[in-house]
Design a protein around this motif. Structure first.
Motif, short mmCIF file in Angstrom:
data_model
loop_
_atom_site.label_atom_id
_atom_site.label_comp_id
_atom_site.label_asym_id
_atom_site.label_seq_id
_atom_site.Cartn_x
_atom_site.Cartn_y
_atom_site.Cartn_z
N ASP A 171 44.81 53.47 55.53
CA ASP A 171 43.59 54.26 55.67
C ASP A 171 43.34 55.12 54.43
OD1 ASP A 171 41.26 55.10 56.88
OD2 ASP A 171 42.21 56.73 57.99
N LEU A 172 43.63 54.57 53.25
CA LEU A 172 43.40 55.29 52.00
C LEU A 172 42.03 54.98 51.41
CD1 LEU A 172 46.88 54.86 50.28
CD2 LEU A 172 46.02 56.83 51.55
N GLY A 173 41.53 53.81 51.68
CA GLY A 173 40.26 53.36 51.13
C GLY A 173 40.14 51.88 51.39
N GLN A 174 38.98 51.31 51.07
CA GLN A 174 38.74 49.90 51.35
C GLN A 174 38.39 49.10 50.10
OE1 GLN A 174 35.66 51.05 54.20
NE2 GLN A 174 36.82 50.08 55.84
N THR A 175 38.40 49.74 48.96
CA THR A 175 37.94 49.10 47.73
C THR A 175 38.96 49.24 46.61
OG1 THR A 175 35.64 49.61 48.32
CG2 THR A 175 36.07 49.04 46.01
N VAL A 176 39.15 48.15 45.87
CA VAL A 176 39.93 48.20 44.63
C VAL A 176 39.12 47.53 43.54
CG1 VAL A 176 42.19 48.23 45.76
CG2 VAL A 176 41.14 46.04 45.14
N VAL A 177 39.39 47.92 42.29
CA VAL A 177 38.74 47.31 41.13
C VAL A 177 39.82 46.67 40.28
CG1 VAL A 177 37.18 47.66 39.18
CG2 VAL A 177 36.96 49.10 41.22
N ILE A 178 39.63 45.39 39.96
CA ILE A 178 40.66 44.57 39.34
C ILE A 178 40.16 44.02 38.00
CG2 ILE A 178 42.15 42.54 39.63
CD1 ILE A 178 42.64 44.74 41.72
N ALA A 179 41.07 43.86 37.04
CA ALA A 179 40.79 43.15 35.79
C ALA A 179 42.05 42.42 35.37
CB ALA A 179 40.36 44.13 34.69
N ALA A 180 41.92 41.12 35.10
CA ALA A 180 43.05 40.30 34.64
C ALA A 180 44.26 40.46 35.56
CB ALA A 180 43.41 40.66 33.20
N GLN A 181 43.99 40.43 36.87
CA GLN A 181 45.02 40.57 37.90
C GLN A 181 45.83 41.87 37.74
OE1 GLN A 181 45.53 36.73 36.40
NE2 GLN A 181 43.44 37.20 37.03
N ALA A 182 45.18 42.91 37.27
CA ALA A 182 45.76 44.25 37.22
C ALA A 182 44.82 45.19 37.96
CB ALA A 182 45.92 44.71 35.77
N CYS A 183 45.40 46.13 38.70
CA CYS A 183 44.60 47.07 39.48
C CYS A 183 44.15 48.23 38.59
CB CYS A 183 45.41 47.59 40.67
SG CYS A 183 44.41 48.55 41.82
N VAL A 184 42.86 48.37 38.40
CA VAL A 184 42.30 49.40 37.52
C VAL A 184 42.01 50.68 38.30
CG1 VAL A 184 40.41 49.95 35.93
CG2 VAL A 184 41.30 47.61 36.05
N ALA A 185 41.51 50.55 39.53
CA ALA A 185 41.16 51.74 40.32
C ALA A 185 41.28 51.42 41.81
CB ALA A 185 39.74 52.21 40.00
N VAL A 186 41.70 52.43 42.57
CA VAL A 186 41.85 52.34 44.02
C VAL A 186 40.99 53.42 44.65
CG1 VAL A 186 43.46 52.58 45.95
CG2 VAL A 186 44.19 51.41 43.87
N GLU A 187 40.23 53.06 45.68
CA GLU A 187 39.38 54.04 46.36
C GLU A 187 40.22 55.03 47.15
OE1 GLU A 187 35.66 54.14 49.55
OE2 GLU A 187 36.85 52.32 49.31
N ALA A 188 39.84 56.29 47.07
CA ALA A 188 40.45 57.32 47.91
C ALA A 188 39.32 58.07 48.61
CB ALA A 188 41.32 58.25 47.07
N MET A 189 39.22 59.36 48.46
CA MET A 189 38.19 60.12 49.17
C MET A 189 36.82 60.07 48.50
SD MET A 189 39.88 63.59 50.71
CE MET A 189 41.08 63.53 52.03
N GLU A 190 36.74 59.56 47.25
CA GLU A 190 35.49 59.66 46.51
C GLU A 190 34.45 58.64 46.91
OE1 GLU A 190 38.09 57.29 43.57
OE2 GLU A 190 38.23 58.18 45.56
N GLY A 191 34.86 57.53 47.57
CA GLY A 191 33.91 56.50 47.98
C GLY A 191 33.84 55.35 46.98
N THR A 192 33.22 54.25 47.44
CA THR A 192 33.21 53.01 46.67
C THR A 192 32.54 53.15 45.31
OG1 THR A 192 33.21 51.68 48.69
CG2 THR A 192 32.43 50.60 46.69
N ASP A 193 31.31 53.67 45.29
CA ASP A 193 30.56 53.72 44.04
C ASP A 193 31.26 54.59 43.00
OD1 ASP A 193 28.83 52.14 45.42
OD2 ASP A 193 27.20 53.59 45.52
N ALA A 194 31.83 55.70 43.43
CA ALA A 194 32.55 56.58 42.50
C ALA A 194 33.82 55.90 41.97
CB ALA A 194 32.90 57.90 43.18
N THR A 195 34.45 55.08 42.81
CA THR A 195 35.63 54.33 42.37
C THR A 195 35.26 53.34 41.27
OG1 THR A 195 36.59 54.50 44.59
CG2 THR A 195 37.52 52.84 43.13
#
Length: 283
Positions: A171-195
């Motif tokens: 229950d930390l967030g529902q969105t991650v941002v990936i590049a070249a199979q590396a995790c660049v950002a994980v959603e927390a309290m800020e929401g999807t668009d801010a992530t």
């Protein structure tokens, strides 16, 4: 005329649900949250006698229950985001909500909203899925845009889904941002668009500081439902603003879960994605 209670958060979601419920012939009793709900809701009520709006603060659970009782509401739904930071920092609970908060094992969103749903049920008010009247807006399986994800984006989607489902399980967030199979950002309290914006800012910093890099210069956004997603609240949502945030961040691909993600104005989303060269895939 049958009545539906609507606990309205921010954004366009409450308005979409309001329109759908009215199309089904329901009177809609809106609990508008002072800290979140768009004041435009008053204009909708002024134009339609079957929309009743009551404004209240986020922590006024007793007032919410009393208002629904007086209006004769026995079924209600939640629609629209309530920012996580509002729930855990700005909230001023009344005695009923304070008691509920003290009894929570953990103070994550699911636990809190689940407890609120139980309190409502105990008072004779059933909390129903926010998608009950919005089935046509749930993402259909397949590639939704003209362009399909390329081979590298497919790899990022596969990796991103693994990471996102693990994160969503906590229950930390529902969105991650990936590049070249590396995790660049994980959603927390800020929401999807801010992530997404944060991921784009990180890549701009890499461009400035490092020049050449082995990381591919595009981002893939992966959004999932929680493993045991309760469709009554916190349903994954994508809108045109998400596509706009992706464009600013130079993200080129979006992956969502079919049948478990709401697309607000699907045609506009696809048009915006096609214009930006963004691929959208639902599985």
């Amino acid at each position: 005329m049958p009545k539906l209670g609507l606990i309205a958060g921010n954004g366009r979601f409450p308005f979409l649900l309001l329109e759908a419920a009215r199309a089904h012939g329901l009177t809609v009793v809106v609990a508008a949250i002072k800290e979140e709900t768009d004041p435009e809701i008053d204009a909708r009520a002024a134009a339609d006698a079957e929309i009743h709006v009551h404004w209240m603060s986020l922590g006024e659970l007793s007032r919410l229950i009393e208002m629904f009782r007086q209006e004769g509401v026995t079924r209600a739904t939640m629609a629209g985001q309530v920012k996580h930071k509002q729930i855990f920092s700005s909230i001023r609970p009344d005695w009923r909500l304070a008691k509920l908060l003290l009894n929570l094992r953990t103070r994550n969103t699911d636990m809190l909203l689940g407890a609120v749903a139980k309190v409502l049920a105990d008072e004779g008010i059933e909390l129903i899925s926010s998608t009950e009247y919005l089935e046509p807006l749930l993402a259909k399986a397949g590639v939704l845009t003209r362009r399909a994800p390329d081979e590298e984006e497919q790899k990022d989607i596969a990796y991103g889904r693994t990471v996102a489902r693990a994160i969503a399980g906590y229950d930390l967030g529902q969105t991650v941002v990936i590049a070249a199979q590396a995790c660049v950002a994980v959603e927390a309290m800020e929401g999807t668009d801010a992530t997404i914006e944060r991921a784009g800012a990180l890549f701009r910093t890499l461009d400035t500081e490092a020049g050449e890099t082995t990381l591919r210069r595009s981002l893939t956004v992966v959004k999932v439902a929680k493993p045991n997603q309760d469709m009554r609240f916190d349903v994954p949502v994508v809108g045109v603003r998400t596509i706009e945030a992706m464009q600013r961040a130079r993200a080129t691909c979006l992956a969502v879960e079919a049948g478990r993600t709401l697309l607000f104005d699907p045609e506009a989303i696809v048009r915006a994605a096609d214009a930006a060269g963004i691929a959208i895939s639902a599985e």
